[in-house]
Design a protein around this motif. Structure first.
Motif, PDB file in Angstrom:
ATOM      1  N   PRO A 130       0.821  -1.224   0.000  1.00 47.11           N
ATOM      2  CA  PRO A 130       0.000   0.000   0.000  1.00 47.11           C
ATOM      3  C   PRO A 130       0.848   1.265   0.000  1.00 47.11           C
ATOM      4  O   PRO A 130       0.500   2.252  -0.675  1.00 47.11           O
ATOM      5  CB  PRO A 130      -0.824  -0.133   1.283  1.00 47.11           C
ATOM      6  N   GLU A 131       1.965   1.238   0.718  1.00 45.93           N
ATOM      7  CA  GLU A 131       2.842   2.416   0.740  1.00 45.93           C
ATOM      8  C   GLU A 131       3.465   2.653  -0.634  1.00 45.93           C
ATOM      9  O   GLU A 131       3.600   3.796  -1.089  1.00 45.93           O
ATOM     10  CB  GLU A 131       3.942   2.235   1.790  1.00 45.93           C
ATOM     11  N   GLY A 132       3.878   1.564  -1.301  1.00 47.32           N
ATOM     12  CA  GLY A 132       4.459   1.707  -2.629  1.00 47.32           C
ATOM     13  C   GLY A 132       3.460   2.208  -3.649  1.00 47.32           C
ATOM     14  O   GLY A 132       3.766   3.075  -4.474  1.00 47.32           O
ATOM     15  N   VAL A 133       2.251   1.682  -3.604  1.00 47.53           N
ATOM     16  CA  VAL A 133       1.206   2.126  -4.526  1.00 47.53           C
ATOM     17  C   VAL A 133       0.870   3.592  -4.272  1.00 47.53           C
ATOM     18  O   VAL A 133       0.600   4.357  -5.212  1.00 47.53           O
ATOM     19  CB  VAL A 133      -0.042   1.231  -4.403  1.00 47.53           C
ATOM     20  N   ALA A 134       0.923   4.001  -3.020  1.00 46.89           N
ATOM     21  CA  ALA A 134       0.675   5.408  -2.701  1.00 46.89           C
ATOM     22  C   ALA A 134       1.741   6.303  -3.332  1.00 46.89           C
ATOM     23  O   ALA A 134       1.437   7.392  -3.834  1.00 46.89           O
ATOM     24  CB  ALA A 134       0.644   5.599  -1.184  1.00 46.89           C
ATOM     25  N   LEU A 135       2.990   5.830  -3.354  1.00 48.20           N
ATOM     26  CA  LEU A 135       4.057   6.595  -4.005  1.00 48.20           C
ATOM     27  C   LEU A 135       3.826   6.640  -5.514  1.00 48.20           C
ATOM     28  O   LEU A 135       3.938   7.706  -6.138  1.00 48.20           O
ATOM     29  CB  LEU A 135       5.411   5.967  -3.697  1.00 48.20           C
ATOM     30  N   LEU A 136       3.490   5.502  -6.109  1.00 45.22           N
ATOM     31  CA  LEU A 136       3.333   5.414  -7.557  1.00 45.22           C
ATOM     32  C   LEU A 136       2.074   6.110  -8.064  1.00 45.22           C
ATOM     33  O   LEU A 136       1.925   6.315  -9.267  1.00 45.22           O
ATOM     34  CB  LEU A 136       3.301   3.940  -7.981  1.00 45.22           C
ATOM     35  N   SER A 137       1.195   6.469  -7.164  1.00 50.47           N
ATOM     36  CA  SER A 137      -0.003   7.221  -7.547  1.00 50.47           C
ATOM     37  C   SER A 137       0.070   8.675  -7.088  1.00 50.47           C
ATOM     38  O   SER A 137      -0.891   9.427  -7.247  1.00 50.47           O
ATOM     39  CB  SER A 137      -1.256   6.557  -6.969  1.00 50.47           C
ATOM     40  N   GLY A 138       1.201   9.057  -6.506  1.00 50.62           N
ATOM     41  CA  GLY A 138       1.384  10.440  -6.084  1.00 50.62           C
ATOM     42  C   GLY A 138       0.678  10.803  -4.800  1.00 50.62           C
ATOM     43  O   GLY A 138       0.588  11.987  -4.452  1.00 50.62           O
ATOM     44  N   GLN A 139       0.188   9.801  -4.055  1.00 54.58           N
ATOM     45  CA  GLN A 139      -0.558  10.105  -2.834  1.00 54.58           C
ATOM     46  C   GLN A 139       0.353  10.389  -1.651  1.00 54.58           C
ATOM     47  O   GLN A 139      -0.043  11.034  -0.684  1.00 54.58           O
ATOM     48  CB  GLN A 139      -1.514   8.949  -2.503  1.00 54.58           C
ATOM     49  N   THR A 140       1.569   9.874  -1.702  1.00 53.66           N
ATOM     50  CA  THR A 140       2.572  10.199  -0.685  1.00 53.66           C
ATOM     51  C   THR A 140       3.875  10.554  -1.379  1.00 53.66           C
ATOM     52  O   THR A 140       4.134  10.126  -2.509  1.00 53.66           O
ATOM     53  CB  THR A 140       2.823   9.014   0.271  1.00 53.66           C
ATOM     54  N   ARG A 141       4.700  11.319  -0.704  1.00 54.52           N
ATOM     55  CA  ARG A 141       5.994  11.699  -1.226  1.00 54.52           C
ATOM     56  C   ARG A 141       7.023  11.600  -0.113  1.00 54.52           C
ATOM     57  O   ARG A 141       6.680  11.554   1.070  1.00 54.52           O
ATOM     58  CB  ARG A 141       5.952  13.127  -1.798  1.00 54.52           C
ATOM     59  N   ILE A 142       8.267  11.569  -0.522  1.00 49.61           N
ATOM     60  CA  ILE A 142       9.357  11.479   0.439  1.00 49.61           C
ATOM     61  C   ILE A 142       9.651  12.868   0.979  1.00 49.61           C
ATOM     62  O   ILE A 142       9.701  13.851   0.225  1.00 49.61           O
ATOM     63  CB  ILE A 142      10.607  10.886  -0.238  1.00 49.61           C
ATOM     64  N   GLU A 143       9.865  12.958   2.263  1.00 49.59           N
ATOM     65  CA  GLU A 143      10.140  14.247   2.884  1.00 49.59           C
ATOM     66  C   GLU A 143      11.380  14.879   2.259  1.00 49.59           C
ATOM     67  O   GLU A 143      12.413  14.237   2.080  1.00 49.59           O
ATOM     68  CB  GLU A 143      10.356  14.077   4.382  1.00 49.59           C
TER      69      GLU A 143
END
Length: 476
Positions: free
Chosen positions: A49-62
């Protein structure tokens, strides 16, 4: 979880910090495990889920903001001073184990300040088309951007009809385009152009740093790479479809797979793009248009070639003038092995062009014709036309001059003539099935495209008349 992404450091004039759109139900539908590992990502994490959130732009790295880059471009010959990433977000850059730097970008991830009234989104069809064709090109050893992942957003977007939304994660050596340089040249921003030159040299032509004039050396490198790239396209029957200056990279990679297609039957003037009504970017025009685009790049770099405008222009014309000869040499280097020729002959160009004339007259399939030659099979059923028989005799006479055995020549042809390409009707079938939720057709095609030189009686067949794809679309 440590991620290899780091910030892309652009001045504020070159890229705008902007967050991707929010999507309620992103779902991973394709992941390029081998590419992920090359870039330092753990595939199992990207599936989480965390990876999919990155690949969909829902989370980003600080500390690593998403960016939309600015660029301009000539679109079908008309200059547009501001285009930019209207539906793309640069997540950051990564360095692979070999030390090569790559951009990681989302496409279809929402509006940006460059959207020009667009919604910034992408439909599933164009995302899967770019995934399939870019991976096919990589397997064919053509310089190209790569597809890391495809994610559906769970939302419906509207084009000519309602379609499922999706996001492509694209990997590129960089997104520095001819249009990037045009953007700042139009604004007479010499400082920004100098920054771009330094970045392009660092990324794509580090040896140019040792030259007396590094920018001249950079330009010569770009000219040579584009000659090689277009020669590869032409040898494979590939039609890019939208060779605007904002779709030509300084890295020499194929980028922006919109209304692209591979030829079925050979036609020098074949156009697939639904928006190319005058045939500007037809198959046979691609070398000329590459030279035209390179001339536009030279215009942006004239002040760096020489402080004297006349000398700068004279040098640019000389450097650009070498493109045609570099292209023709590269094209012959690609076409000779397709006919089993490992040495150079004075009449090789005439021999190849005579074959293309026969292929066009007889409406022969590009890929299958060369593959049949590699198998010692007849190009046409029944009695061969006289023009083909004459060509076959000339070809056999030329092959007799080769030092290699006939078996070695056949092996050379097998290695240089793919059996399986991303045929338009196959791509359309995969997209149509995926739009109903069935990704098995897409997955099966993708696996075959990754082994393009393996025989496959089903996948190498050209389309039936009712399967022919006559027009392709941008999908923006």
């Amino acid at each position: 979880m440590h991620l290899p992404l780091r910030r892309a450091n652009f001045p504020a004039s070159m890229a705008v910090e902007v967050n991707p759109a929010s999507f309620a139900a992103p779902r991973l539908v394709a992941l390029n495990d081998a590419l992920a590992e090359t870039l330092g990502f753990a595939p199992e994490w990207l599936r989480s889920p965390e990876g999919v959130a990155l690949l969909s732009g829902q989370t980003r790295i600080e500390g690593v903001p998403a960016l939309a880059q600015a660029y301009a471009g000539h679109q079908f010959g008309q200059f547009v001073p501001q285009l930019g990433d209207g539906r793309a977000h640069l997540l950051g850059v990564v360095t692979d184990a070999r030390g090569d730097v790559h951009d990681v970008q989302l496409k279809g991830s929402g509006p940006t300040p460059f959207s020009r009234r667009g919604d910034g989104l992408a439909a599933l069809g164009p995302v899967l088309r770019e995934y399939l064709v870019s991976e096919a090109m990589a397997a064919l050893n053509v310089p190209t951007t790569r597809a890391l992942a495809a994610v559906t957003t769970g939302e419906t977007i509207w084009r000519d009809k309602p379609q499922p939304g999706a996001i492509l994660t694209r990997v590129a050596a960089s997104h520095l385009r001819v249009g990037t340089f045009q953007y700042f040249a139009a604004r007479e921003d010499r400082e920004a152009l100098a920054f771009l030159c330094d970045l392009a040299i660092d990324r794509h032509a580090p040896s140019a740093r040792e030259a007396e004039n590094p920018v001249k050396a950079l330009y010569e490198t770009v000219v040579a790479r584009q000659a090689q790239l277009v020669a590869r396209w032409m040898s494979l029957g590939f039609v890019h479809g939208v060779m605007n200056t904002d779709n030509m990279t300084l890295s020499g990679e194929t980028i922006d797979y919109g209304p692209c297609a591979f030829l079925d039957t050979y036609s020098h003037d074949k156009v697939f793009s639904s928006i190319d009504r005058n045939g500007r970017y037809a198959y046979g025009n691609q070398p000329r248009l590459a030279g035209w685009n390179l001339a536009r790049l030279a215009e942006t770099l004239l002040p760096f070639f020489d402080t004297n405008e006349d000398r700068a222009l004279a040098w640019a014309q000389e450097a650009l003038g070498r493109f045609q000869s570099l292209y023709e040499e590269a094209w012959l280097d690609r076409m000779r092995p397709k006919l089993g020729l490992a040495t150079k002959g004075d009449q090789d160009k005439t021999l190849i062009e005579a074959l293309l004339e026969v292929m066009e007259t007889e409406t022969l399939d590009w890929t299958l014709s060369f593959r049949r030659l590699a198998r010692n099979e007849n190009l046409v059923a029944g009695h061969a036309p006289a023009t083909l028989e004459r060509w076959m005799a000339d070809w056999q006479a030329r092959r007799a001059l080769e030092p290699a055995s006939l078996k070695a020549q056949q092996d050379l042809m097998q290695r240089n003539n793919p059996a399986v390409i991303a045929r338009n009707h196959r791509v359309a079938e995969a997209i149509a099935a995926a739009e109903t939720g069935d990704f098995s057709v897409f997955e099966a095609l993708l696996q075959r495209l990754r082994q393009p030189y393996d025989n496959d009686a089903a996948y190498e067949l050209p389309p039936m008349p009712e399967q022919i794809v006559h027009a392709t679309f941008c999908g923006t």
